[in-house]
Write a protein that holds these residues in place. Structure first.
Motif, mmCIF file in Angstrom:
data_model
loop_
_atom_site.group_PDB
_atom_site.id
_atom_site.type_symbol
_atom_site.label_atom_id
_atom_site.label_comp_id
_atom_site.label_asym_id
_atom_site.label_seq_id
_atom_site.Cartn_x
_atom_site.Cartn_y
_atom_site.Cartn_z
ATOM 1 N N ALA A 144 41.416 53.470 39.276
ATOM 2 C CA ALA A 144 41.462 53.073 40.688
ATOM 3 C C ALA A 144 41.290 54.271 41.609
ATOM 4 O O ALA A 144 40.588 54.192 42.627
ATOM 5 C CB ALA A 144 42.784 52.371 40.978
ATOM 6 N N ASN A 145 41.889 55.393 41.233
ATOM 7 C CA ASN A 145 41.752 56.613 42.031
ATOM 8 C C ASN A 145 40.308 57.095 42.049
ATOM 9 O O ASN A 145 39.785 57.512 43.073
ATOM 10 C CB ASN A 145 42.679 57.685 41.471
ATOM 11 C CG ASN A 145 43.200 58.614 42.534
ATOM 12 O OD1 ASN A 145 42.687 58.667 43.644
ATOM 13 N ND2 ASN A 145 44.227 59.354 42.192
ATOM 14 N N ILE B 29 49.768 51.325 43.410
ATOM 15 C CA ILE B 29 49.286 50.715 42.165
ATOM 16 C C ILE B 29 50.427 50.574 41.162
ATOM 17 O O ILE B 29 50.542 49.553 40.481
ATOM 18 C CB ILE B 29 48.120 51.539 41.584
ATOM 19 C CG1 ILE B 29 46.911 51.436 42.509
ATOM 20 C CG2 ILE B 29 47.764 51.070 40.192
ATOM 21 C CD1 ILE B 29 45.783 52.349 42.155
#
Length: 190
Positions: free
Chosen positions: A181-182, A91
């Motif tokens: 996102a994690n 990312i």
């Protein structure tokens, strides 16, 4: 191995400098391509701690949630390890290319990797207090949900701020996007 412990010590010192708003973190870390690769030694050094945290959380969930059955498998532990150490660099690479801060990709990942060790130590401490009977379910849940997460967001913000050199309004989303996102990936996996 001794070199890895020395690098871990320097990485933690750099993280504490960033956390406490001090200058000089760059002097403690190798932010070259070699330092980038060696910063993933943080994954090796913190693997036992990560496994301890995962098992500690399983015990916490079993005791805190009615009818919770532990279904922890070795593949879930491996996925957590991969998620912890490999999602962010991917990312970060994309974000630095989109924002024109490509040359700052390596320092961002190097400092981030060592800050993850710091955060795992903090989380391990909180879980240890619970497992030792020194913290209740409620206080452990509060500590993790608010204190740990607050420190985590602040530290990721500071790491992005000092490594990327972007204006404040760009730094906030740059620090938040990898966290979001994690979390999304964790929800998909588990």
């Amino acid at each position: 191995m001794i070199r890895l412990f020395a690098e871990t010590w320097l990485g933690l010192k750099a993280t504490l400098n960033v956390f406490s708003l001090r200058e000089g973190w760059e002097n403690q870390l190798n932010v070259s391509a070699t330092g980038f690769v060696r910063s993933f030694g943080a994954a090796l050094i913190s693997l036992p701690l990560l496994v301890f945290i995962i098992f500690g959380f399983e015990r916490f969930y079993v005791e805190a949630i009615t009818d919770y059955e532990s279904t922890l498998t070795l593949s879930q532990i491996a996925l957590q390890f991969v998620q912890t150490w490999l999602v962010f660099p991917v990312i970060a690479y994309i974000l630095t290319r989109l924002t024109g801060t490509g040359p700052r990709f390596v320092p961002w990942v190097v400092l981030h990797n060592w800050s993850v060790v710091f955060l795992l130590l903090l989380l391990g401490f909180l879980i240890s207090l619970y497992l030792a009977g020194l913290s209740s379910i409620a206080s452990t849940g509060f500590s993790i949900a608010f204190i740990y997460e607050g420190i985590r967001y602040y530290l990721y913000f500071r790491v992005a701020q000092v490594t990327l050199g972007l204006p404040l309004l760009w730094t906030i989303p740059m620090a938040a996007i990898p966290i979001v996102a994690n979390r999304a990936l964790a929800m998909l996996i588990y």
